[in-house]
Design a protein around this motif. Structure first.
Motif: not given
Length: 80
Positions: A76-80, A1-3
């Motif tokens: 989900g703790c940081r964004s890419a 999925g998104r992650r």
């Protein structure tokens, strides 16, 4: 999925010739520019996250810090 897409994107963003100063432990080398030829991130069912790094050299603890940062992106703790 998104992650999973975020993980792949984050890994791809690290590839190339870059200054990896923020990915070293305190008191590292005088030059922190390295070329990361490959940053392969994949999820192995039943085993977990697998990260393969190939480069022209690594800073002190660079691989550990890259792996930890990618894991933070994955949860989900940081964004890419």
């Amino acid at each position: 999925g998104r992650r999973r897409r975020c993980l792949l994107r984050a890994g791809a963003l690290l590839e190339g010739r870059r200054d990896f100063a923020s990915f070293q432990s305190k008191g590292g080398r005088s030059t922190t520019v390295r070329t990361l030829h490959r940053c392969d991130v994949r999820w192995c069912e039943g085993e977990g996250l697998a990260i393969t790094l190939e480069g022209d050299g690594f800073l002190y603890n660079m691989a550990r810090i890259v792996a930890g940062t990618l894991l933070q992106v994955g949860v989900g703790c940081r964004s890419a």
